[in-house]
Design an enzyme around this catalytic site. Structure first.
Site, mmCIF file in Angstrom:
data_model
loop_
_atom_site.group_PDB
_atom_site.id
_atom_site.type_symbol
_atom_site.label_atom_id
_atom_site.label_comp_id
_atom_site.label_asym_id
_atom_site.label_seq_id
_atom_site.Cartn_x
_atom_site.Cartn_y
_atom_site.Cartn_z
ATOM 1 N N GLU A 195 35.149 41.199 29.065
ATOM 2 C CA GLU A 195 35.898 39.939 28.957
ATOM 3 C C GLU A 195 36.197 39.569 27.500
ATOM 4 O O GLU A 195 37.307 39.128 27.172
ATOM 5 C CB GLU A 195 35.119 38.797 29.630
ATOM 6 C CG GLU A 195 35.084 38.861 31.146
ATOM 7 C CD GLU A 195 33.950 39.721 31.680
ATOM 8 O OE1 GLU A 195 33.702 39.658 32.897
ATOM 9 O OE2 GLU A 195 33.313 40.447 30.892
ATOM 10 N N GLU A 229 28.060 40.344 37.265
ATOM 11 C CA GLU A 229 27.652 38.976 37.607
ATOM 12 C C GLU A 229 27.177 38.909 39.056
ATOM 13 O O GLU A 229 26.180 38.245 39.365
ATOM 14 C CB GLU A 229 28.810 38.014 37.372
ATOM 15 C CG GLU A 229 29.204 37.878 35.911
ATOM 16 C CD GLU A 229 30.332 36.892 35.691
ATOM 17 O OE1 GLU A 229 30.057 35.800 35.169
ATOM 18 O OE2 GLU A 229 31.488 37.214 36.047
ATOM 19 N N ALA A 262 34.311 46.528 40.134
ATOM 20 C CA ALA A 262 34.907 46.536 38.799
ATOM 21 C C ALA A 262 35.255 45.135 38.313
ATOM 22 O O ALA A 262 36.008 44.981 37.347
ATOM 23 C CB ALA A 262 36.157 47.410 38.799
ATOM 24 N N GLY A 265 32.866 34.144 33.931
ATOM 25 C CA GLY A 265 33.059 32.907 34.690
ATOM 26 C C GLY A 265 32.336 32.869 36.010
ATOM 27 O O GLY A 265 32.496 31.925 36.782
ATOM 28 N N LEU A 292 36.461 40.954 38.545
ATOM 29 C CA LEU A 292 37.530 40.124 39.093
ATOM 30 C C LEU A 292 38.810 40.938 39.193
ATOM 31 O O LEU A 292 39.191 41.645 38.258
ATOM 32 C CB LEU A 292 37.759 38.910 38.179
ATOM 33 C CG LEU A 292 39.010 38.065 38.442
ATOM 34 C CD1 LEU A 292 38.911 37.333 39.762
ATOM 35 C CD2 LEU A 292 39.235 37.075 37.300
#
Length: 264
Positions: A140, A120, A70, A148, A72
């Site tokens: 995000e 990512e 899920a 990031g 960060l």
């Protein structure tokens, strides 16, 4: 202590490792957090991919529970300044680069949430197998943040800048079928079939000669990013290097002698 056990002992509790012959199965193990990535887990990924056992030929990246990842773990953000934020992002870049540009082909098993940093991470793997439960999102932008973990570079290669823009601006969620059609996943299995398919593919990949695996992982992305002229030259170099290896020569001889199967 055996080598696999020694490597496993260096990993955090949020990662588990076991072997299936030449294939290493690495699992995210924070199911209560939908396998959200905290710093110890990302460091554990770096530990494994920096020095994998030398006899491992491929990796399956799986996850415990119903979700791949899920993203960060937001507890990792906290109150930080811009310099620390850049350093943290670059830390993720370094680790995911070790996955994407390392010596081992990585097959990921995508199910449930593949969101934010989880997408990512998936984009840094080489072959992606999805189950019907998989869904993809980049929330995000709706949270006032930006990706990031290398997503702005890797994800547009899969789905295009315009689709990533849509996901980040509107919060659009893609289901498993849409993800396969757009190129996030390369395989879509029946419910619960992701791991078996990923393991089958990893064993097939592990049979490839080391020289051709090196060429695919290291040269192919660089050729794709190069100018046509440079790409053709790099291709010629890699074609010559791989075909001159002992293993390639033996396999070509087996094919010519009728000892190897044809593509059907």
């Amino acid at each position: 202590m055996s080598e696999p056990a020694a490597v496993a002992s260096l990993l955090p509790r949020s990662l588990t490792l076991h072997r299936d012959g030449p294939v290493a199965v690495l699992r995210l193990a924070r199911p209560s957090k939908r396998n959200a990535l905290d710093d110890p887990t990302v460091l554990g990924l770096e530990t494994f991919f920096s020095a994998p056992p030398p006899d491992v030929r491929a990796v399956v990246l799986d996850a415990e529970g119903d979700h791949f990842c899920a993203g960060l773990d937001l507890a990792e953000l906290g109150a930080t300044d811009a310099v620390a934020g850049v350093a943290h992002s670059r830390f993720w870049h370094r680790v995911f680069e070790r996955i994407e540009r390392g010596r081992l082909p990585v097959v990921s098993v995508l199910k449930g949430a593949v969101v934010g940093g989880g997408l990512e991470l998936a984009a840094a793997t080489h072959v992606r197998v999805a189950e019907p439960s998989a869904f993809y999102a980049l929330p995000e932008g709706r949270h006032g943040l930006f990706v990031g973990g290398g997503g702005s570079v890797r994800i547009p290669r899969l789905i295009g800048v315009h689709r990533m823009t849509d996901m980040m601006l509107t919060g659009r969620v893609l289901d498993a079928q849409e993800g396969r059609e757009l190129g996030i996943a390369t395989y879509l299995t029946e419910p619960g079939g992701g791991f078996a398919k990923a393991l089958e593919l990893a064993h097939r990949i592990a049979e490839n000669p080391a020289a051709s695996t090196f060429a695919v992982l290291q040269a192919l992305p660089r050729i794709a990013a190069a100018s046509d002229d440079d790409g053709f030259f790099l291709e010629a170099l890699m074609a010559a290097i791989t075909s001159s290896s002992d293993e390639a020569q033996q396999r070509m001889s087996a094919f010519l002698d009728g000892r190897a199967g044809k593509v059907r």
